[in-house]
Design an enzyme around this catalytic site. Structure first.
Site, mmCIF file in Angstrom:
data_model
loop_
_atom_site.group_PDB
_atom_site.id
_atom_site.type_symbol
_atom_site.label_atom_id
_atom_site.label_comp_id
_atom_site.label_asym_id
_atom_site.label_seq_id
_atom_site.Cartn_x
_atom_site.Cartn_y
_atom_site.Cartn_z
ATOM 1 N N LYS A 189 0.490 -1.139 -0.486
ATOM 2 C CA LYS A 189 0.215 0.339 -0.526
ATOM 3 C C LYS A 189 0.886 1.547 0.133
ATOM 4 O O LYS A 189 1.098 1.537 1.480
ATOM 5 C CB LYS A 189 -1.174 -0.513 1.008
ATOM 6 C CG LYS A 189 -2.417 0.682 0.727
ATOM 7 C CD LYS A 189 -2.980 -0.115 -0.019
ATOM 8 C CE LYS A 189 -4.449 1.109 -0.195
ATOM 9 N NZ LYS A 189 -5.050 0.529 -1.614
ATOM 10 N N SER A 380 -8.191 -0.746 -5.634
ATOM 11 C CA SER A 380 -8.640 -0.668 -3.975
ATOM 12 C C SER A 380 -10.456 -0.447 -3.745
ATOM 13 O O SER A 380 -10.997 -1.503 -3.937
ATOM 14 C CB SER A 380 -8.342 0.615 -3.597
ATOM 15 O OG SER A 380 -7.931 1.026 -2.773
#
Length: 581
Positions: A189, A380
């Site tokens: 991330k 996402s």
């Protein structure tokens, strides 16, 4: 009493004047907006200029005054471009396509979708030519589909492979005491990595290299087939910039001939001295060719979710649970709608809004089949709202996955200490509070970290249930890692490769219908404030001023930084802003 009478008369006069002003402007708009009917002439060539911004969905402006006065933003809808090329295949008045565009203002997946449609168009036996003074890399990728590809004698082709660049701010933060406090889950991330490190992590380099190579393999595969150049040779051409001038471009078969624009026009006219009839893709769409006509009663609803995901109503440019969920419910309650296609083109965003949209889709899936079509991005939060569909279809170059969560909060405590500013707080309770002028305390970190972990667990569980995988299987390919559509087929995040039309066909199969028409959602309404944005005397918008001052590329950089300050709540967002160069 006289005063009250005068006051009421003044108020009444104001509203009458306001009404007359509206009538006046609508009359002017009707005269200015009275366009001549666009007629497609015989022996016409459809000209593709794709330098206008291309969106998956660009509904007709719901502000008639602004539209009539031509004060609306220029944009082209991908679905209408695809429909127009489809219609041109069987249109006797269209003899061929000319690809002639300064640059392609679309994402790589959108570009691939248009290229694939032109490839289908060639099956009709009609010609496809391309011409340019200078080909950018994306433009060359699109134009390479042509039967014949031409370049100005002093032109060049920018063909050098793909690259991306990420700025790292850790040293800047340490030097000036202005930093971002970060809480995240997912080793990949990397949206927040630039605030934590001074250089790229191995995990981030691994995923970035992987998806760039995947996209590049798609580009080189397509060019190789169209230009009859081996992939190995294409990579050598890229390594040595062998499109840098006309000589090496011809030697390497990147073009068919070097000619001037007037000579190209003669080729379009098939050697005739008469000026060729060209019709722009915009005008061809306006003539009615931007849609596929059907009188079928059954419908497939296509709901467009494009842009960052924000908590709230949303708009044409942002996905909000307000507008999207209204569209989902409307399609669900329409008995004529037999299936739904959710077209996702989003890098993600607010986690709560993503969950609320997921829930509405979950309710709808119990009544009607849902198929997801992925555009440039479905990553996402974009994947969060996609994961529970009956089928997921992506372009090979779609950026997807990025199943991870983060929170980022600015902190100025070191900076204020350095310049002699002290902040003191007074509270009634010992709650886990936060101040940008104080270092983050452990209590606040623990509570926020718990929230991030909870959302990550929920996210993985949503994917696990939707994709019929175990938690451990999803977690293995999650951790915020980004995948292309081509890679996502292999790890189970996507069912098949294809475009929007492929998704519509799958939806029809699931609904067991053959004759149907497509109904696009959402409907965007213009309120009074928006409707009044038509006067040519109105001050230019902040966006227009910044674009003109900074230029398009610098404005995009500003825009991406500016968006960071508006990130509210925990985010499920793609780890970077991707621009294929």
């Amino acid at each position: 009493m006289k005063f009250l009478r005068n006051l009421l008369a003044s108020i009444l006069g104001f509203f009458i004047a306001l009404f007359l002003l509206f009538v006046f402007f609508f009359i002017i708009a009707s005269f200015i907006g009275a366009e001549e009917e666009i007629v497609v002439k015989s022996n016409s060539v459809l000209e593709l200029d794709l330098s206008t911004p291309i969106k998956d969905y660009a509904p007709k402006e719901n502000n008639p005054i602004a539209e009539a006065l031509e004060l609306t933003d220029e944009k082209l809808a991908l679905n209408k471009i695809i429909n127009a090329i489809e219609n041109a295949k069987t249109d006797d008045k269209i003899k061929g396509i000319s690809i002639k565009t300064a640059f392609v203002n679309a994402g790589i997946a959108q570009t691939q979708a248009i290229r694939n449609k032109i490839e289908e168009f060639k099956e009709s036996g009609k010609f496809v030519y391309a011409y340019n003074d200078i080909y950018t890399q994306k433009n060359y990728y699109l134009s390479s589909v042509a039967d014949s590809l031409f370049l100005n004698p002093v032109g060049a082709i920018d063909f050098r492979g793909l690259s991306t660049e990420i700025l790292y701010f850790k040293d800047f933060e340490d030097k000036y005491g202005i930093k971002m406090e970060v809480i995240r889950h997912g080793k990949y991330k990397s949206a927040v990595e630039p605030f934590l490190e001074s250089e790229m992590s191995e995990a981030n380099r691994e995923q970035t290299t992987s998806f760039l190579k995947s996209i590049w393999s798609e580009i080189t595969d397509d060019i190789s087939k169209s230009r009859n150049i081996s992939i190995e040779k294409l990579n050598l051409i890229a390594d040595n910039s062998n499109g840098r001038n006309i000589t090496v471009a011809k030697e390497n078969n990147l073009i068919d001939a070097s000619i001037y624009e007037d000579e190209y026009e003669k080729k379009l006219a098939m050697g005739s001295d008469k000026k060729v009839n060209t019709i722009s893709i915009e005008d061809y769409i306006k003539s009615g060719k931007g849609r596929i006509s059907s009188t079928a009663k059954d419908k497939i609803a296509v709901i467009y979710a494009q842009g960052d995901i924000v908590y709230g109503e949303g708009s044409e440019d942002y996905i909000g649970q307000g507008i999207i969920n209204k569209a989902i419910r409307k399609a669900r309650k329409d008995d004529n709608v037999k299936a739904i296609v959710l077209r996702v083109n989003s890098p993600g965003g607010n986690a709560l809004a993503s969950e609320l949209i997921w829930r509405e889709l979950e309710l709808t899936k119990k009544e009607k089949p849902i198929v997801v079509s992925m555009g440039n991005y479905a990553a996402s939060g974009g994947y969060y709202i996609a994961c529970n569909a009956n089928k997921i279809i992506a372009e090979p170059t779609t950026i997807t996955g990025s199943i991870g969560v983060f929170g980022a909060i600015p902190n100025f405590s070191q900076f204020t200490d350095n310049i002699g500013i002290n902040a003191e707080q007074v509270s009634t309770n010992d709650s886990p509070s936060y101040s940008v002028f104080e270092p983050m305390n452990q209590k606040f970190y623990d509570v926020t970290k718990e929230g991030v972990e909870q959302i990550y667990t929920t996210f993985v569980n949503r994917v696990s249930a939707g994709r019929n995988m175990t938690f451990e299987q999803v977690n293995e390919i999650a951790q915020g890692r980004v995948w292309t559509g081509k890679e996502a087929i292999e790890n189970g995040l996507v069912d098949q490769l294809g475009g929007l039309n492929d998704a519509i066909k799958v939806a029809a199969e699931l609904a067991e219908i053959q004759n149907f028409r497509v109904r696009n959602y959402p409907n965007y309404k213009t309120d009074l404030k928006e409707a009044l944005k038509f006067s040519p005397f109105m001050k230019a918008s902040k966006e227009e001023i910044l674009k003109e001052t900074l230029g398009d590329e610098n404005y995009q950089l500003y825009y991406n930084i500016h968006k960071m300050k508006n990130l509210k709540g925990i985010q499920t967002r793609i780890p970077f802003v991707l621009q294929v160069k």
